[in-house]
Structure formats: C-alpha cells, structure tokens
Design an enzyme around this catalytic site. Sequence first.
Site, PDB file in Angstrom:
ATOM      1  N   ASP A   1      -0.947  -5.161  -6.795  1.00  0.00           N
ATOM      2  CA  ASP A   1       0.257  -5.990  -6.732  1.00  0.00           C
ATOM      3  C   ASP A   1       0.830  -6.252  -8.127  1.00  0.00           C
ATOM      4  O   ASP A   1       2.041  -6.192  -8.340  1.00  0.00           O
ATOM      5  CB  ASP A   1      -0.058  -7.327  -6.053  1.00  0.00           C
ATOM      6  CG  ASP A   1      -0.764  -7.133  -4.717  1.00  0.00           C
ATOM      7  OD1 ASP A   1      -0.585  -6.050  -4.128  1.00  0.00           O
ATOM      8  OD2 ASP A   1      -1.487  -8.032  -4.279  1.00  0.00           O
TER       9      ASP A   1
ATOM     10  N   TYR B   1     -11.263  -9.352   3.842  1.00  0.00           N
ATOM     11  CA  TYR B   1     -11.018  -8.572   2.628  1.00  0.00           C
ATOM     12  C   TYR B   1     -12.282  -8.501   1.779  1.00  0.00           C
ATOM     13  O   TYR B   1     -12.712  -7.433   1.352  1.00  0.00           O
ATOM     14  CB  TYR B   1      -9.883  -9.226   1.846  1.00  0.00           C
ATOM     15  CG  TYR B   1      -9.407  -8.436   0.647  1.00  0.00           C
ATOM     16  CD1 TYR B   1      -8.373  -7.520   0.778  1.00  0.00           C
ATOM     17  CD2 TYR B   1      -9.979  -8.614  -0.603  1.00  0.00           C
ATOM     18  CE1 TYR B   1      -7.928  -6.801  -0.321  1.00  0.00           C
ATOM     19  CE2 TYR B   1      -9.545  -7.900  -1.700  1.00  0.00           C
ATOM     20  CZ  TYR B   1      -8.510  -6.992  -1.560  1.00  0.00           C
ATOM     21  OH  TYR B   1      -8.082  -6.281  -2.651  1.00  0.00           O
TER      22      TYR B   1
ATOM     23  N   SER C   1       3.703 -10.022  -1.519  1.00  0.00           N
ATOM     24  CA  SER C   1       3.055 -10.457  -2.758  1.00  0.00           C
ATOM     25  C   SER C   1       3.867 -11.441  -3.581  1.00  0.00           C
ATOM     26  O   SER C   1       4.152 -11.221  -4.762  1.00  0.00           O
ATOM     27  CB  SER C   1       2.675  -9.245  -3.612  1.00  0.00           C
ATOM     28  OG  SER C   1       1.587  -9.610  -4.418  1.00  0.00           O
TER      29      SER C   1
ATOM     30  N   GLU D   1      -3.723   2.040   1.027  1.00  0.00           N
ATOM     31  CA  GLU D   1      -4.174   0.658   1.258  1.00  0.00           C
ATOM     32  C   GLU D   1      -5.698   0.571   1.158  1.00  0.00           C
ATOM     33  O   GLU D   1      -6.405   1.448   1.671  1.00  0.00           O
ATOM     34  CB  GLU D   1      -3.698   0.233   2.649  1.00  0.00           C
ATOM     35  CG  GLU D   1      -3.240  -1.187   2.755  1.00  0.00           C
ATOM     36  CD  GLU D   1      -1.946  -1.492   1.997  1.00  0.00           C
ATOM     37  OE1 GLU D   1      -2.002  -1.835   0.819  1.00  0.00           O
ATOM     38  OE2 GLU D   1      -0.881  -1.392   2.633  1.00  0.00           O
TER      39      GLU D   1
ATOM     40  N   SER E   1       2.559 -13.969  -4.572  1.00  0.00           N
ATOM     41  CA  SER E   1       1.590 -14.450  -5.564  1.00  0.00           C
ATOM     42  C   SER E   1       1.633 -13.592  -6.831  1.00  0.00           C
ATOM     43  O   SER E   1       1.630 -14.130  -7.942  1.00  0.00           O
ATOM     44  CB  SER E   1       0.185 -14.486  -4.971  1.00  0.00           C
ATOM     45  OG  SER E   1      -0.167 -13.226  -4.471  1.00  0.00           O
TER      46      SER E   1
ATOM     47  N   THR F   1      -7.379   0.960  -1.429  1.00  0.00           N
ATOM     48  CA  THR F   1      -7.851   2.000  -2.345  1.00  0.00           C
ATOM     49  C   THR F   1      -7.959   1.476  -3.770  1.00  0.00           C
ATOM     50  O   THR F   1      -8.709   2.033  -4.565  1.00  0.00           O
ATOM     51  CB  THR F   1      -6.874   3.194  -2.327  1.00  0.00           C
ATOM     52  OG1 THR F   1      -5.548   2.671  -2.460  1.00  0.00           O
ATOM     53  CG2 THR F   1      -6.975   3.990  -1.050  1.00  0.00           C
ATOM     54  N   ASP F   2      -7.212   0.413  -4.108  1.00  0.00           N
ATOM     55  CA  ASP F   2      -7.172  -0.003  -5.533  1.00  0.00           C
ATOM     56  C   ASP F   2      -8.549  -0.418  -6.044  1.00  0.00           C
ATOM     57  O   ASP F   2      -8.963  -0.012  -7.128  1.00  0.00           O
ATOM     58  CB  ASP F   2      -6.094  -1.074  -5.799  1.00  0.00           C
ATOM     59  CG  ASP F   2      -6.268  -2.402  -5.085  1.00  0.00           C
ATOM     60  OD1 ASP F   2      -7.072  -2.479  -4.128  1.00  0.00           O
ATOM     61  OD2 ASP F   2      -5.594  -3.376  -5.482  1.00  0.00           O
TER      62      ASP F   2
HETATM   63  C1  GLA Z   1      -4.065  -6.992  -1.072  1.00  0.00           C
HETATM   64  C2  GLA Z   1      -4.616  -7.018  -2.495  1.00  0.00           C
HETATM   65  C3  GLA Z   1      -4.444  -5.667  -3.204  1.00  0.00           C
HETATM   66  C4  GLA Z   1      -4.925  -4.505  -2.327  1.00  0.00           C
HETATM   67  C5  GLA Z   1      -4.360  -4.631  -0.901  1.00  0.00           C
HETATM   68  C6  GLA Z   1      -4.930  -3.598   0.036  1.00  0.00           C
HETATM   69  O1  GLA Z   1      -2.663  -6.901  -1.095  1.00  0.00           O
HETATM   70  O2  GLA Z   1      -3.945  -8.007  -3.248  1.00  0.00           O
HETATM   71  O3  GLA Z   1      -5.133  -5.693  -4.442  1.00  0.00           O
HETATM   72  O4  GLA Z   1      -6.320  -4.413  -2.315  1.00  0.00           O
HETATM   73  O5  GLA Z   1      -4.629  -5.911  -0.351  1.00  0.00           O
HETATM   74  O6  GLA Z   1      -4.460  -2.336  -0.326  1.00  0.00           O
END
Ligand code: GLA
Length: 343
Positions: A156, A206, A109, A19, A111, A21-22
Amino acid sequence: MPAERAAAFGPGRVNLIGEHTDYNAGLSLPFAIAAGVTVTATARPGGEVVARALDLGESDRFALADPAPAHGWRAFVRGTVAELAAAGLPVRAAALEIRGDVPQGAGLSSSAALGVALCLALTALAGVPDTDRLELARVASRVENAWVGARTGLLDQIASLLGRDGHALRIDFRTLAVTAVPLDLRGWRLVTVGSGEARAHAASGYNERRRECAQAAELLGVATLRDATVDAAADLPEPLGRRARHVSEENARVEATIAALRAGDLCAVGALLDASHASLRDLYDASTAAVERTVAALRAAGAAGARMVGGGFGGHVLALLPPGTAAPEGALEVCPGPGARLV
Ligand code: GLA
C-alpha cells in the site's frame, strides 16, 4: 532548508492483481487513485505536536520527543513522528491538519494514504523534502506494524508513494524494484463495490496467513514463498500446500496481466482477475459469503472479471467492466492517478 509550512497529499490505492504476495517477496500490480489524504504541517515553537483530524472533528497533542502509543488515526500521527526520528530523519514541532476523501474500510487503503501524507509533510517541514521514497515507505509500514498493530507488507505504501498517472506499478518485493506499466483500459472501466460486510476477522485471518506462509517456506527450505514451486508445494501438508500454491500462481498471474495489458487484451485481464479470485477463495480461504454474492452479482451484471481486493475476509470487490456495461449502484470507478506529492 526547513519550511514554515508544508502540505502533502497521499493517494489511496487499488491493487489490480498480486494479492498476499508482498510479504512473500513476490509480485503485485497496484495503482494510486485520485482519492487520498492531505496533511498540512505548520511549524510551531516548543516541543509539542498538535494535530487535528478535520473530518472527524477530533484532535491530539503529544510531546515530539516521546510520543506515547494511541489508537485510531492518532496512532498514525504519533507513530510517524517516532519512526521518522528512529530512522534518523529530522522532525520538528508542528501543528498538523488532516483531511481526506478515501472511503474508509473500502479496501482503498485510507491508512496508507494517511501514513504517506504524514511522512511527506513532516519531512518537507523539516527541510528534507527529497527523502528517498522507498525509505519513507518503510517508515510508514513500520508505523502500521508497530503503532497501529497491523502486520501488513509494503504494497500500500509503495503504491501511494510511487504511483504514476495512467500507470500501474509492477512491484518486485524481493528487490523492491518498481516498474511503471501503462494501464490503458481502452474504454473499459475498473470499479470497486462493497460487499456490505465489514472486515471483521481481517486482522486475525491476515496474521494467520502470514504465519502459514512463513511455516510453508521453512518446511520447503526456502527463504520466502517467492522461491517455492507449485510442484514442491504439492508435497506440503494442508493447508500449507494450498497457501504456497496460491502465492506461486499469483506471481505468475501478475506477469500474465502485464503481458495482457501490453497486448491490449482486456478480456484476458478479466479472466486473470477471475482466476485470482478463485485462488484467494479456494487456496487461500480468504473469501466470505457476502464477498461471493458480490462477485456473482458483478458477473451477472456483465463484468469481464471480478475479485476480492486487499487483505480479504470481507471488504470490497474489484470488477472490470467492458464498454457499455452499466456500473452497478454504489460502484466507485477507480483510475490510475499520480503518486504522493507536495501541494
Ligand atoms: C493488505 C495489506 C497489504 C497486502 C494485502 C494483500 O492490503 O496492507 O500489505 O498484504 O493486504 O495483498
């Protein structure tokens, strides 16, 4: 060949571990789920796109060549049309029907499911159904960034587009290499449970974490926190040191989870989920009192591991239940299903 009609399904996703990390060029291990969004596109004459969100009873209409900004689900539709065109992909005037069954705000997700289904249906209608999936993931991500206003990474969209039945995906965000990892739970179950708290400060929290990570990387003289070591992170001022340490250790936990899954050691997977949660709470400051209560309740109910999922700051908790453990009321079982597809 352009089609007269194309329908596509985009699944939601669960991130098992990895989490925040992307956007740090790190590692994640998500999987696509059964719930998702279906978009049916029918060619129509003229230069307009008309769209109907069937579950909401709402509609939209805009010029294909010049979609104006909008809010909510309309931002996804207009943004997808605009970003597909900007990427040099053909787009046609169409009537779109959208329906879905991903619980909204559940951290699953909805979205990305919508964005991905729109991309697939529109490209298939325009006669390019085999467009590279990573290219579509980038288009869908740009829609979220530029049209919806969420500075999210690619987690996602890749999970939804490339998901594989019975597997999680090891995604390396430095190279975008994706490897399917069998997710054999051997009778254990994964469930998500709402914390009862909307993700009120999710967007601001975020975006602040993203800024902190960029700042930490700059101070360390590395391109991204993927290249930061725990030792180097210790020299950073706080809270940057804790942020960098989370990213570094979370990447290692992704690899450890894959090793535990391959060994069939679900107890070890549970311990890694717990460690991820502790890190997101103590080093990343992304938990809330309601999320902590939910995690504690799940552990008391017999979960082998439980952690906040997705961006955090409220939202849902993912738990791993050993065989014979009753799922708490309101829990939703999640299983790895196939990725986005034409239907
Ligand atoms: C959200 C974002 C993702 C990712 C996560 C945290 O879901 O959409 O891109 O950064 O948070 O891992």
